[in-house]
Design an enzyme around this catalytic site. Structure first.
Site, PDB file in Angstrom:
ATOM      1  CG  ASP A   1      -2.014   1.006   1.180  1.00 28.95           C
ATOM      2  OD1 ASP A   1      -2.156   1.650   0.128  1.00 28.95           O
ATOM      3  OD2 ASP A   1      -2.727   1.161   2.184  1.00 28.95           O
TER       4      ASP A   1
ATOM      5  CG  ASP B   1      -3.390   3.860  -3.517  1.00 25.10           C
ATOM      6  OD1 ASP B   1      -4.271   3.101  -3.952  1.00 25.10           O
ATOM      7  OD2 ASP B   1      -3.566   4.605  -2.543  1.00 25.10           O
ATOM      8  CD  GLU B   2      -5.544  -0.754  -1.525  1.00 26.86           C
ATOM      9  OE1 GLU B   2      -5.250  -1.538  -0.596  1.00 26.86           O
ATOM     10  OE2 GLU B   2      -6.528   0.006  -1.492  1.00 26.86           O
TER      11      GLU B   2
END
EC number: 2.7.7.7
Length: 361
Positions: free
Chosen positions: A14, A108-109
């Site tokens: 993350d 983003d993860e």
């Protein structure tokens, strides 16, 4: 613990305050300052906040007006999604050097299954450290990671040592970890469910574990069995590089509240046209049209209609949304409208499609 579950080695990576961190990386004048990506006007919404801003209580989904009230020195920056996608591709390229089993959740993860990895490294903890180090050196951003035997625990663990940290929950630590975990930290347990659990005397994983499955299903419906299993470390969901889309959606947040249904219809025509373009791009059609309405008081309402045939045409999407709009009277002025289509004809295909958001500034 399920024997098959304990054999897996899952990493959840993350990125730390991704959008805000990209802006601070690209603009040195923003480094060390409280910034928010999004709109700071009367209709603005925070998409992401830097850690400097979070100290003041600024969070994503907070209104721009409230964010400024919390932090008068807050600097608003317009989002640059093309730039975020560019950075995300570089990060994903690093992931793929370790395993092909990469399941992105957003820009983003992502989940990585490194049980059998390309580096031949038996330690998922060391792989996570190496990946985070490479992201920092090659991209310039920090990332946090959670490592464990399944996706659920890895996801929870990645939040433990943020920012720029990681946490490993080994197979023999899983039960103790989950029992000590505050119920609000359980992934998938939102604010409303947390409050309901508090009312039922459930404050930790240990409290949840004491409740029989019949009790949980009575109070939480189908989610009851999910809660029963995850607190015991049972979560069989695999890391899937490509996920079959269950719905395709487009929604707009407006600069000013809409009070006239005529204006709402104009917006719905535009939204239907954008949704048609997305559906045609992926060659998808669906039967169930859902209208999403967010009011000025931030309350949310959805109205759905299932047709006897598959559709993807903008006029049919608009007609269905129009019918749903007039289904019942509006209770407040409207700040967001969205149309989604599910019950899709893509059961035999794997198409990574997500909701398309559009904000007006």
């Amino acid at each position: 613990m399920d024997p098959q579950t304990t054999q897996r080695k899952i990493i959840h990576v993350d990125m730390d305050a991704f959008y805000a961190s990209v802006e601070q990386m690209d603009n040195p004048e923003l480094r060390g300052k409280p910034i928010a990506v999004g709109g700071g006007g009367t209709r603005g919404v925070v998409s992401a906040a830097s850690y400097e801003a979070r100290k003041f209580g600024v969070r994503s989904a907070l209104s721009g007006v409230l964010a400024r009230k919390y932090c008068p020195e807050l600097i608003f920056v317009r989002p640059r999604f093309d730039r975020y996608k560019e950075i995300s591709k570089k990060i994903r390229k690093i992931f793929l050097e370790y395993t092909d089993l990469v399941e992105p959740l957003s820009l983003d993860e992502a989940y990585l299954d490194v049980t059998y990895n390309k580096k031949g490294n038996p330690s998922a903890t060391l792989i996570a450290q190496e990946i985070r180090k490479r992201i920092f050196e090659e991209v310039g951003l920090t990332a946090s990671a959670g490592i464990s035997v399944n996706k659920f625990i890895a996801k929870v663990a990645s939040d433990y040592n943020k920012p720029n940290g990681q946490k490993t929950v080994n197979p023999d630590e899983v039960i103790a970890f989950l029992e000590e975990l505050p119920i609000k930290k359980f992934y998938g347990v939102g604010k409303v469910t947390t409050e309901k659990m508090y009312q039922l005397g459930i404050f930790t994983g240990a409290d949840l574990k004491l409740k029989p499955i019949e009790f949980l299903e009575k109070h939480f419906g189908k989610s009851g069995s999910y809660y029963y299993n995850i607190v015991r470390g049972i979560h069989h969901s695999e890391v899937r590089p490509e996920r079959t889309a269950k719905s395709v959606a487009t929604e707009h947040t407006f600069r000013e509240n809409l009070t006239s249904e005529i204006f709402m219809l104009e917006k719905l025509e535009t939204i239907a046209a954008e949704l048609e373009n997305r559906l045609k791009r992926y060659n998808i059609a669906g039967k169930t049209v859902t209208l999403k309405i967010k009011y000025s008081d931030f309350s949310l309402q959805t109205r759905s209609k299932t047709l006897p045939y598959f559709i993807s045409d903008r006029s049919l999407l608009f007609d269905a949304a129009k019918e749903l709009l007039f289904q019942e009277k509006m209770k407040e002025s409207v700040r967001l409208l969205g149309i989604s289509l599910n019950n899709l004809n893509n059961e035999d295909r794997k198409t990574p499609v997500a909701v398309q958001l559009k904000f007006e500034f």
